[in-house]
Design a protein around this motif. Structure first.
Motif, PDB file in Angstrom:
ATOM      1  N   THR A   1       0.803  -1.227   0.000  1.00 31.56           N
ATOM      2  CA  THR A   1       0.000   0.000   0.000  1.00 31.56           C
ATOM      3  C   THR A   1       0.836   1.278   0.000  1.00 31.56           C
ATOM      4  O   THR A   1       0.310   2.362   0.247  1.00 31.56           O
ATOM      5  N   ARG A   2       2.125   1.157  -0.246  1.00 29.05           N
ATOM      6  CA  ARG A   2       3.047   2.298  -0.211  1.00 29.05           C
ATOM      7  C   ARG A   2       3.004   3.011   1.157  1.00 29.05           C
ATOM      8  O   ARG A   2       3.164   4.231   1.234  1.00 29.05           O
TER       9      ARG A   2
ATOM     10  N   LYS B   1       1.930   5.903   8.462  1.00 29.81           N
ATOM     11  CA  LYS B   1       1.371   4.878   9.347  1.00 29.81           C
ATOM     12  C   LYS B   1      -0.106   4.605   9.132  1.00 29.81           C
ATOM     13  O   LYS B   1      -0.584   3.510   9.435  1.00 29.81           O
ATOM     14  N   SER B   2      -0.819   5.580   8.587  1.00 32.95           N
ATOM     15  CA  SER B   2      -2.253   5.336   8.399  1.00 32.95           C
ATOM     16  C   SER B   2      -2.519   4.338   7.272  1.00 32.95           C
ATOM     17  O   SER B   2      -3.611   3.814   7.148  1.00 32.95           O
ATOM     18  N   LYS B   3      -1.499   4.083   6.452  1.00 26.03           N
ATOM     19  CA  LYS B   3      -1.697   3.134   5.346  1.00 26.03           C
ATOM     20  C   LYS B   3      -1.215   1.731   5.668  1.00 26.03           C
ATOM     21  O   LYS B   3      -1.407   0.809   4.871  1.00 26.03           O
ATOM     22  N   CYS B   4      -0.542   1.554   6.804  1.00 25.29           N
ATOM     23  CA  CYS B   4       0.062   0.256   7.101  1.00 25.29           C
ATOM     24  C   CYS B   4      -1.001  -0.772   7.457  1.00 25.29           C
ATOM     25  O   CYS B   4      -1.805  -0.560   8.358  1.00 25.29           O
ATOM     26  N   ILE B   5      -0.997  -1.898   6.729  1.00 24.74           N
ATOM     27  CA  ILE B   5      -2.001  -2.934   6.986  1.00 24.74           C
ATOM     28  C   ILE B   5      -1.466  -4.012   7.930  1.00 24.74           C
ATOM     29  O   ILE B   5      -2.187  -4.915   8.319  1.00 24.74           O
ATOM     30  N   GLY B   6      -0.181  -3.922   8.250  1.00 27.23           N
ATOM     31  CA  GLY B   6       0.396  -4.889   9.184  1.00 27.23           C
ATOM     32  C   GLY B   6       0.617  -6.268   8.582  1.00 27.23           C
ATOM     33  O   GLY B   6       0.461  -7.271   9.263  1.00 27.23           O
TER      34      GLY B   6
ATOM     35  N   GLN C   1       0.517   2.187  17.867  1.00 29.71           N
ATOM     36  CA  GLN C   1       0.229   2.945  16.640  1.00 29.71           C
ATOM     37  C   GLN C   1      -0.429   2.081  15.580  1.00 29.71           C
ATOM     38  O   GLN C   1      -0.825   2.573  14.536  1.00 29.71           O
ATOM     39  N   MET C   2      -0.526   0.790  15.834  1.00 26.55           N
ATOM     40  CA  MET C   2      -1.070  -0.172  14.869  1.00 26.55           C
ATOM     41  C   MET C   2      -0.398  -0.025  13.506  1.00 26.55           C
ATOM     42  O   MET C   2      -1.061   0.038  12.461  1.00 26.55           O
TER      43      MET C   2
ATOM     44  N   ILE D   1      -3.239 -10.614   9.020  1.00 24.46           N
ATOM     45  CA  ILE D   1      -2.978  -9.196   8.759  1.00 24.46           C
ATOM     46  C   ILE D   1      -3.397  -8.417  10.005  1.00 24.46           C
ATOM     47  O   ILE D   1      -4.469  -8.638  10.548  1.00 24.46           O
ATOM     48  N   LYS D   2      -2.531  -7.505  10.430  1.00 22.48           N
ATOM     49  CA  LYS D   2      -2.821  -6.868  11.715  1.00 22.48           C
ATOM     50  C   LYS D   2      -3.923  -5.829  11.624  1.00 22.48           C
ATOM     51  O   LYS D   2      -4.654  -5.608  12.569  1.00 22.48           O
ATOM     52  N   VAL D   3      -4.024  -5.155  10.486  1.00 19.98           N
ATOM     53  CA  VAL D   3      -5.062  -4.138  10.353  1.00 19.98           C
ATOM     54  C   VAL D   3      -5.854  -4.404   9.067  1.00 19.98           C
ATOM     55  O   VAL D   3      -5.713  -3.692   8.076  1.00 19.98           O
TER      56      VAL D   3
ATOM     57  N   ARG E   1      -7.687  -1.572   7.025  1.00 23.25           N
ATOM     58  CA  ARG E   1      -6.884  -0.695   6.158  1.00 23.25           C
ATOM     59  C   ARG E   1      -6.540  -1.389   4.848  1.00 23.25           C
ATOM     60  O   ARG E   1      -6.401  -0.747   3.812  1.00 23.25           O
ATOM     61  N   MET E   2      -6.392  -2.720   4.908  1.00 18.81           N
ATOM     62  CA  MET E   2      -6.027  -3.467   3.700  1.00 18.81           C
ATOM     63  C   MET E   2      -7.077  -3.242   2.617  1.00 18.81           C
ATOM     64  O   MET E   2      -6.756  -2.957   1.471  1.00 18.81           O
TER      65      MET E   2
ATOM     66  N   TYR F   1      -6.666   0.636   1.384  1.00 16.10           N
ATOM     67  CA  TYR F   1      -5.444   1.130   0.749  1.00 16.10           C
ATOM     68  C   TYR F   1      -4.925   0.222  -0.365  1.00 16.10           C
ATOM     69  O   TYR F   1      -4.139   0.665  -1.191  1.00 16.10           O
TER      70      TYR F   1
ATOM     71  N   SER G   1      -4.207   3.035  -2.765  1.00 19.87           N
ATOM     72  CA  SER G   1      -2.771   3.317  -2.741  1.00 19.87           C
ATOM     73  C   SER G   1      -1.961   2.088  -3.162  1.00 19.87           C
ATOM     74  O   SER G   1      -1.146   1.575  -2.398  1.00 19.87           O
ATOM     75  N   PRO G   2      -2.210   1.603  -4.369  1.00 18.42           N
ATOM     76  CA  PRO G   2      -1.537   0.364  -4.789  1.00 18.42           C
ATOM     77  C   PRO G   2      -0.051   0.575  -5.056  1.00 18.42           C
ATOM     78  O   PRO G   2       0.362   1.652  -5.475  1.00 18.42           O
ATOM     79  N   ASN G   3       0.732  -0.459  -4.764  1.00 14.22           N
ATOM     80  CA  ASN G   3       2.156  -0.417  -5.097  1.00 14.22           C
ATOM     81  C   ASN G   3       2.431  -1.485  -6.152  1.00 14.22           C
ATOM     82  O   ASN G   3       2.437  -2.675  -5.858  1.00 14.22           O
TER      83      ASN G   3
END
Lengths: 126, 250, 405
Positions: free
Chosen positions: B137-138, B153-158, B177-178, C126-128, C131-132, C135, C139-141
């Motif tokens: 997700t960049r 950090k708001s884009k991080c999916i973990g 911060q997830m 996946i932790k979040v 958001r997956m 984004y 916001s694709p990479n």
């Protein structure tokens, strides 16, 4: 607050010394935690292996009481470079100079924690 | 000087095995080859002299960012007081279960003089970062101006693929911060506010961490790397990420 | 039955009464199995939800260094299975090999079920996950293999669902188009999953073009095992004897299986030889962990024994006449392949990135043990496959292939 910390560190130091002093009739391992954590002075190496007398150091350089030197404001590397404390011998002539082989005496937080019996590694769990 | 002394005490395995082409390559980069040692002094930090030089050599040619933030670590000066680690944690709110920078400890049992070395490690802010390539997700990206590898950090999916892609174990997941957290050369906390140094570099009492701009010939880091007296290397050069954290001794 | 569904005037009530009618035909054993698999699936969901809300660091056994655990392995396993089902079944209904036709419907259905199980497991990994969803789209990479993998598997799922619908409606032309597109998307997605691992320069055990190639081949091997297993179990569930056409289809699947076991054995041998010859840094340590280290039991007993050797022998001996032996062989193979996926993921992480630095902190191999929650989520994935399989058998009337085409 600061004093409490210092006293705690000193007590920890004393406890360590008391624990390891039983090995010989010298001071055992001394862990200096000020100004940085931590430096290990081994009586074992300096007395038993290298054959120094008590007087060699405890005649002006260091008190007999463990941790006393740390309370002095001048217990710094600068003093050592000027021939004070460990620098009396660690001058590059008698023994390796104080500004070389840092990690030989500096055991660091890691070495100190090991001496305290803490088993902390960098490989954390997150 | 110290290095020289240590070299004299270690066993030199001889330079005759080194090809002339390689020699010339080293010289072209402004680096001198003083010897090949196995005792743990010169080459053992990295996995091979040729690869190390090939990597840092390319850097000598071109620094794509302005300023090109970089750190030169005098590894033999490190005493593991961990003031850097504490300063980093305090400045960047790093929780106790994680770290942005840490100190590793290596024992060199075969060495004649010092038998212990502390190795500071942190994000290498690579020129070819794998973490940013693999992020779906960049959420992590390389700043186009100063080259700092940053987190949005708001884009991080973990998914933690960046942690897998990093050859330096520089990333951890921050539960509060997830999002994945990492060294940003203190950009948010210090550099963007006009400070010249990272928290770790400022806190170091032994001059281990030299932080600066590799694109500025007057900078300490630039001068520390562009010299012929001392060997400079990087960690894990074979991973090919063109890191910006350099190591030296003396 | 399919004819009934294909009629234009199907009402919702009609469909409902048909489905209920079919479900009512089942015996107690069926309901019990449905209950058990359903409960396992629920337990998995609860464990996953608890971990996502309460924090993975509390409930999962993964660490900073070994950050991908059994859930990634389970995800890989399920999508490997799905891709395999899609590819092996496409031999018949996409590429026109008549004798593979009877396995088409159930295989396509199962490929949907297993990819859903994969998505279920990954959503707990996946932790979040919220958001997956957002984004990945905004916001694709495009240089990220994991992005391509996820996106292509999404496309794949849509194709497979439409293919299944067209197969149900007996509309073979669009089913073929969807099947072909699904197979292409599946291959692209799955090789990208291989590349998620293979293109990490700093991970020697995975690095190289081997992974994408291996993933596709191993998917097909898994496909044969899963097709045999579920078709044979389905016969028991539906209390039916396998007819000649089905037996022939399964026998051909068995033969393809033999071939693919040989291919994977060949791959495995060369992977090992390449990691031992010259002892390449990182690779060597990892492979030795499998050959003679902490992962030796996993490797020799499960990977070599259960996934390759035993099924090979049993497949060769079983022939058409002994479905019981085929069932055992395919079941063993599925267990072995799961451990294969586990080792593939975990062993790639246990050699620390600083292994050549000679530091105390990373002097040996890292360790990982799945937590209870991770195991329950993994079991939940299997429960989901079982539950939906059982449900599908009744709802779609044993996935019968109609005679008219």
């Amino acid at each position: 607050m600061k004093n409490v910390t210092i006293i705690c560190l000193l007590l920890a130091g004393v406890a360590l010394v008391a624990g390891s002093a039983t090995a010989g009739d010298h001071g055992g391992d001394i862990h200096f935690t000020r100004p940085v954590e931590a430096v290990l002075f081994s009586h074992d190496i300096h007395v038993d292996q290298l054959g120094f007398d008590c007087d060699s150091c405890h005649d002006g350089l260091f008190e007999y009481e463990a941790g006393a030197a740390e309370q002095n404001g001048d217990f710094t590397m600068e003093s050592l470079y000027g021939g004070g404390y460990c620098g009396a011998c660690h001058d590059g002539e008698t023994a390796f100079a104080s500004d070389t082989r840092c990690a030989t005496c500096h055991e660091g937080v890691k070495g100190y924690n090991r001496a305290l019996g803490k088993t902390e590694t960098a490989a954390s769990h997150h | 000087m110290i290095l020289k002394k240590e070299l004299d005490m270690s066993r030199n395995e001889g330079l005759e095995n080194l090809g002339s082409e390689e020699r010339r390559h080293f010289l072209k980069m402004g680096l001198v080859v003083t010897g090949l040692f196995a005792g743990g002094t010169l080459l053992s930090l990295s996995s091979g002299a040729r690869r190390v030089f090939a990597s840092s050599g390319e850097f000598a040619e071109k620094y794509p960012y302005k300023p090109h933030y970089s750190m030169l670590i005098h590894v033999d000066r490190c005493i593991d007081c961990e003031r850097c680690k504490k300063a980093c944690a305090k400045t960047n709110h790093v929780p106790d279960y994680g770290y942005r920078t840490t100190i590793l400890e290596r024992d060199v049992s075969g060495a004649l003089a010092g038998k212990r070395e502390f190795v500071p490690v942190l994000c290498n802010h690579c020129n070819l970062p794998q973490c940013t390539r693999v992020c779906p997700t960049r959420a992590t990206y390389k700043d186009p101006v100063n080259g700092i590898v940053q987190m949005n950090k708001s884009k991080c999916i973990g998914c933690l693929t960046c942690q897998m892609g990093c050859p330096y174990n520089a990333r951890y997941f921050n539960e509060e911060q997830m999002a994945v957290d990492k060294c940003s050369f203190c950009w948010e906390s210090r550099l963007s506010k006009g400070e010249a140094l990272t928290a770790c570099a400022e806190a170091c009492p032994a001059g281990v961490r030299i932080f600066g701009d590799l694109s500025d010939p007057n900078d300490k880091v630039y001068r520390g790397i562009h010299q012929i007296e001392k060997t400079v290397w990087v960690l894990r050069p074979e991973a090919g990420t063109k890191p910006n954290i350099f190591y030296t001794r003396g | 039955m399919a004819k009934h569904a294909s009629g234009g005037g199907v009402t919702l009530n009609g469909l409902e009464s048909m489905v209920v009618g079919r479900l009512k035909t089942s015996g107690n054993g069926y309901y019990f199995a449905l209950l058990v698999t359903g409960l396992i699936m629920m337990a998995g969901s609860i464990a996953g939800l608890q971990a996502t809300i309460g924090g993975h660091h509390v409930f999962y056994g993964v660490t900073r260094e070994v950050s991908w655990g059994i859930l990634i392995a389970a995800y890989v396993f399920f999508v490997v299975t799905s891709t395999g089902l899609c590819l092996v079944s496409s031999i018949g209904h996409v590429f026109g090999v008549e004798s593979f036709m009877p396995i088409a419907k159930r295989s396509v259905f199962l490929s949907i079920v297993t990819i859903l199980a994969g998505f279920f497991v990954i959503s707990a990994e996946i932790k979040v996950p919220i958001r997956m969803m957002l984004y990945n789209i905004i916001s694709p990479n495009l240089t990220s293999n994991i992005w391509w993998m996820g996106t292509l598997y999404g496309v794949y799922l849509v194709f497979m669902i439409f293919e299944f619908i067209f197969l149900l409606l007996n509309r073979h032309k669009p089913a073929l188009v969807c099947g072909f597109s699904g197979a292409v998307a599946g291959i692209a997605a799955h090789s990208n999953l291989g590349a998620v691992f293979g293109l990490l320069n700093g991970r020697e055990f995975w690095h190289g073009p081997y992974m994408p190639i291996y993933f596709i081949t191993s998917a097909m091997m898994t496909g044969t095992a899963v097709i045999l297993f579920f078709h044979l179990v389905a016969a028991k569930v539906n209390n039916e004897r396998l007819d000649d056409k089905m037996l022939r289809a399964l026998d051909n699947t068995r033969k393809v299986g033999i071939l693919l076991i040989c291919v994977i054995s060949f791959f495995t041998i060369w992977k090992i030889v390449a990691a031992i010859a010259g002892q390449p840094g990182g690779k060597y340590e990892a492979v030795m962990a499998m050959l003679a280290g902490p992962y030796a039991v996993n490797f020799w007993v499960f990977e070599v024994g259960l996934a390759l050797l035993l099924p090979l022998v049993l497949f060769l001996k079983a022939g058409v006449k002994r479905p019981g032996m085929l069932l055992v062989a395919s079941a063993l193979m599925i267990v072995g392949i799961f451990i294969m996926r586990y080792d593939l993921v975990i062993v790639g992480e246990i050699v620390p990135v600083f292994h050549e630095l000679g530091v105390r902190e990373f002097s040996g191999l890292l360790s990982y043990r799945p937590s209870l929650h991770e195991l329950v989520v993994t079991a939940g994935g299997f429960g989901m496959v079982g539950f939906l399989f059982l449900l599908g058998e009744k709802i779609f009337g044993g996935h019968k292939v109609s005679e008219e085409h």
